[in-house]
Design an enzyme around this catalytic site. Structure first.
Site, PDB file in Angstrom:
ATOM      1  N   HIS A   1       1.717   5.278  -1.688  1.00 55.51           N
ATOM      2  CA  HIS A   1       1.352   6.471  -2.471  1.00 55.51           C
ATOM      3  C   HIS A   1       2.611   7.039  -3.109  1.00 55.51           C
ATOM      4  O   HIS A   1       3.510   7.496  -2.400  1.00 55.51           O
ATOM      5  CB  HIS A   1       0.697   7.523  -1.572  1.00 55.51           C
ATOM      6  CG  HIS A   1      -0.584   7.039  -0.955  1.00 55.51           C
ATOM      7  ND1 HIS A   1      -1.800   7.165  -1.587  1.00 55.51           N
ATOM      8  CD2 HIS A   1      -0.824   6.375   0.201  1.00 55.51           C
ATOM      9  CE1 HIS A   1      -2.753   6.609  -0.831  1.00 55.51           C
ATOM     10  NE2 HIS A   1      -2.180   6.125   0.265  1.00 55.51           N
TER      11      HIS A   1
ATOM     12  N   HIS B   1     -10.544   1.182   1.770  1.00 49.35           N
ATOM     13  CA  HIS B   1     -10.300   2.135   2.856  1.00 49.35           C
ATOM     14  C   HIS B   1     -11.533   2.046   3.753  1.00 49.35           C
ATOM     15  O   HIS B   1     -12.564   2.650   3.467  1.00 49.35           O
ATOM     16  CB  HIS B   1     -10.100   3.553   2.325  1.00 49.35           C
ATOM     17  CG  HIS B   1      -9.735   4.523   3.413  1.00 49.35           C
ATOM     18  ND1 HIS B   1      -8.518   5.162   3.469  1.00 49.35           N
ATOM     19  CD2 HIS B   1     -10.415   4.913   4.528  1.00 49.35           C
ATOM     20  CE1 HIS B   1      -8.473   5.921   4.564  1.00 49.35           C
ATOM     21  NE2 HIS B   1      -9.612   5.795   5.213  1.00 49.35           N
TER      22      HIS B   1
ATOM     23  N   LYS C   1      -9.083  -0.063  -5.782  1.00 49.29           N
ATOM     24  CA  LYS C   1      -9.100   0.521  -4.444  1.00 49.29           C
ATOM     25  C   LYS C   1     -10.410   1.265  -4.252  1.00 49.29           C
ATOM     26  O   LYS C   1     -10.722   2.201  -5.002  1.00 49.29           O
ATOM     27  CB  LYS C   1      -7.912   1.487  -4.293  1.00 49.29           C
ATOM     28  CG  LYS C   1      -7.910   2.284  -2.990  1.00 49.29           C
ATOM     29  CD  LYS C   1      -7.584   1.403  -1.779  1.00 49.29           C
ATOM     30  CE  LYS C   1      -7.684   2.163  -0.466  1.00 49.29           C
ATOM     31  NZ  LYS C   1      -6.617   3.126  -0.266  1.00 49.29           N
TER      32      LYS C   1
ATOM     33  N   ASP D   1       1.554   2.513   3.531  1.00 48.64           N
ATOM     34  CA  ASP D   1       0.707   3.697   3.390  1.00 48.64           C
ATOM     35  C   ASP D   1       1.559   4.956   3.478  1.00 48.64           C
ATOM     36  O   ASP D   1       1.099   5.999   3.954  1.00 48.64           O
ATOM     37  CB  ASP D   1      -0.429   3.717   4.429  1.00 48.64           C
ATOM     38  CG  ASP D   1      -1.507   4.739   4.076  1.00 48.64           C
ATOM     39  OD1 ASP D   1      -1.555   5.177   2.914  1.00 48.64           O
ATOM     40  OD2 ASP D   1      -2.294   5.110   4.976  1.00 48.64           O
TER      41      ASP D   1
ATOM     42  N   HIS E   1       0.873  -1.189   0.000  1.00 48.80           N
ATOM     43  CA  HIS E   1       0.000   0.000   0.000  1.00 48.80           C
ATOM     44  C   HIS E   1       0.906   1.234   0.000  1.00 48.80           C
ATOM     45  O   HIS E   1       1.442   1.619   1.036  1.00 48.80           O
ATOM     46  CB  HIS E   1      -0.910  -0.004   1.236  1.00 48.80           C
ATOM     47  CG  HIS E   1      -1.864   1.150   1.282  1.00 48.80           C
ATOM     48  ND1 HIS E   1      -3.195   1.009   1.589  1.00 48.80           N
ATOM     49  CD2 HIS E   1      -1.688   2.482   1.075  1.00 48.80           C
ATOM     50  CE1 HIS E   1      -3.800   2.183   1.569  1.00 48.80           C
ATOM     51  NE2 HIS E   1      -2.895   3.106   1.272  1.00 48.80           N
TER      52      HIS E   1
ATOM     53  N   HIS F   1      -4.612  -0.736   5.715  1.00 50.83           N
ATOM     54  CA  HIS F   1      -4.092  -0.020   6.895  1.00 50.83           C
ATOM     55  C   HIS F   1      -4.990  -0.153   8.122  1.00 50.83           C
ATOM     56  O   HIS F   1      -5.507   0.844   8.632  1.00 50.83           O
ATOM     57  CB  HIS F   1      -3.805   1.451   6.581  1.00 50.83           C
ATOM     58  CG  HIS F   1      -4.835   2.162   5.749  1.00 50.83           C
ATOM     59  ND1 HIS F   1      -6.167   2.164   6.060  1.00 50.83           N
ATOM     60  CD2 HIS F   1      -4.708   2.886   4.610  1.00 50.83           C
ATOM     61  CE1 HIS F   1      -6.815   2.865   5.151  1.00 50.83           C
ATOM     62  NE2 HIS F   1      -5.955   3.307   4.267  1.00 50.83           N
TER      63      HIS F   1
HETATM   64  C1  NCD Z   1      -3.362   8.986   2.207  1.00 52.74           C
HETATM   65  C2  NCD Z   1      -2.907  10.016   1.185  1.00 52.74           C
HETATM   66  O1  NCD Z   1      -2.378  11.048   1.593  1.00 52.74           O
HETATM   67  O2  NCD Z   1      -3.069   9.782  -0.019  1.00 52.74           O
HETATM   68  N1  NCD Z   1      -3.394   9.596   3.503  1.00 52.74           N
HETATM   69  C3  NCD Z   1      -3.357   8.960   4.690  1.00 52.74           C
HETATM   70  O3  NCD Z   1      -3.468   9.622   5.713  1.00 52.74           O
HETATM   71  N2  NCD Z   1      -3.156   7.665   4.779  1.00 52.74           N
HETATM   72  C4  NCD Z   1      -4.674   8.417   1.782  1.00 52.74           C
HETATM   73  C5  NCD Z   1      -5.076   7.179   2.540  1.00 52.74           C
HETATM   74  O4  NCD Z   1      -4.495   6.110   2.361  1.00 52.74           O
HETATM   75  O5  NCD Z   1      -6.007   7.271   3.348  1.00 52.74           O
HETATM   76 ZN    ZN Z   2      -3.160   5.066   1.656  1.00 52.94          ZN
END
Ligand code: NCD
Ligand code: ZN
Length: 335
Positions: A14, A134, A95, A240, A12, A168
């Site tokens: 970003h 999520h 997702k 995450d 997971h 998460h």
């Molecule tokens: C994530 C993001 O910034 O894209 N933020 C987070 O707090 N985890 C999005 C997510 O996974 O909820």
């Molecule tokens: Zn995330």
């Protein structure tokens, strides 16, 4: 003392886009062999063309690193089976975000009504596409994940062949679901194994630890630690890691997300070592994910050693977790 990890995976992640992508992608691609890349760009990734173009940008950003981006689509309830059949050639998962629940999720589903989601979820189940969720309602912030339990239960019962990953997870209730439904799995982040709400807001407010879902209680952290240190076969590491520029964190209206990509493997090794659980780390950080997702990771060996690593104050304009602190383990080399 050294410890070797084979093909660590981040299930997971970003990676963002443009300058941020170029900054953070090499930091994941150095130590990890692959990652499930989240689709919450602006606009979100909802077409095959967008998946392929984003993948190309990622591959360019990682340079010479040996790393496989595992692509995902942003869930929409109006995708056709025909579209999903084509998409299944290029993505591992979809997702699902409840609309507005976290960063860039405005185009998510407005309702979790199973009947509205059924056509897409049935097609995904037939095609072997994983559903990443999520799992938060829009209730009281500390109860959002707990309130989602009944939705996970309905999904798991209605689509018994669909692999559903509770992303998460942060609560003991989510942990308990793993042993109750064969088709429910989970990712666990690094930060949720380490912090509680006390660390975020119990003293001076710590914006770099603010994320969705918010860190919970001590007993929740214990439950997460328990299944992770035991490498429960339905649990996988998903950082995450969610970078935001410093001006979006250290301000009024702090963005949610903790940036852990460059320190995740070092800190995980320290944590598992501290709990005499290093033998479980390989499964937690790679093998379980390969079994759950049914794929073979690129081969990569990451040799960690117990020598201190001083964490920088910032990577570009992004502040990592443990900024300015010293970690016990560092990455010695990668082959
Ligand atoms: C994530 C993001 O910034 O894209 N933020 C987070 O707090 N985890 C999005 C997510 O996974 O909820
Ligand atoms: Zn995330």
């Amino acid at each position: 003392m050294t410890h070797t990890l084979i093909s660590p995976l981040d299930m997971h992640l970003h990676l963002r886009d443009e300058e941020m992508l170029n900054l953070v992608a090499p930091l994941s691609a150095y130590g990890f062999a692959g990652a499930i890349v989240m689709p919450n760009l602006v606009p979100p990734i909802t077409t095959i063309e967008a998946v392929l173009a984003y993948k190309e940008r990622i591959v360019r950003a990682i340079g010479q690193n040996h790393f496989e981006p595992l692509m995902t689509l942003f869930f929409r309830s109006d995708y056709t089976r025909e579209f999903l059949e084509k998409a299944a050639l290029h993505v591992k998962a979809l997702k699902l975000y409840p609309s507005g629940i976290t960063t860039n999720s405005e185009g998510g589903v407005a309702s979790m009504d199973i009947e509205l989601l059924r056509p897409v979820l049935e097609a995904m189940s037939d095609l072997g596409l994983v559903l990443c969720v999520h799992g938060e309602t829009n209730g009281f912030v500390m109860d959002r994940e707990k309130e989602f339990v009944s939705i996970y239960e309905s999904l798991a019962e209605a689509f018994p062949k669909l692999k559903i990953v509770m992303e998460h997870i942060t609560t003991q209730e989510s942990v308990a679901l793993l042993d109750r439904y064969e088709n429910l799995y989970a990712t666990v982040t690094l930060h949720h194994l380490l912090i509680t709400l006390d660390d975020v807001a119990g003293g001076m407010l710590q914006p770099h630890l603010f994320c969705k879902p918010i860190a919970k209680r001590y007993e929740d952290r214990e439950a997460l630690l328990h299944v992770s240190l035991a490498a429960h076969p339905k649990v996988m590491f998903g950082s995450d890691s969610a970078p935001h520029p410093i001006h979006k964190k250290e301000c009024c209206g702090c963005a949610a997300g903790v940036f852990t990509a460059p320190i995740a493997l070092q800190v995980l090794t320290e944590l598992f070592d501290k709990h005499n659980a290093l033998a479980s780390l390989q499964a937690f950080v790679s093998n379980n994910a390969q079994t759950i997702y049914g794929y073979k990771a690129l081969h990569k060996e990451v040799i960690l050693e117990k020598t201190p690593m001083k964490v920088t104050h910032a990577y570009g304009n992004v502040v990592p977790m443990f900024a300015n602190e010293t970690l016990a383990w560092s990455i010695q080399h990668v082959v």
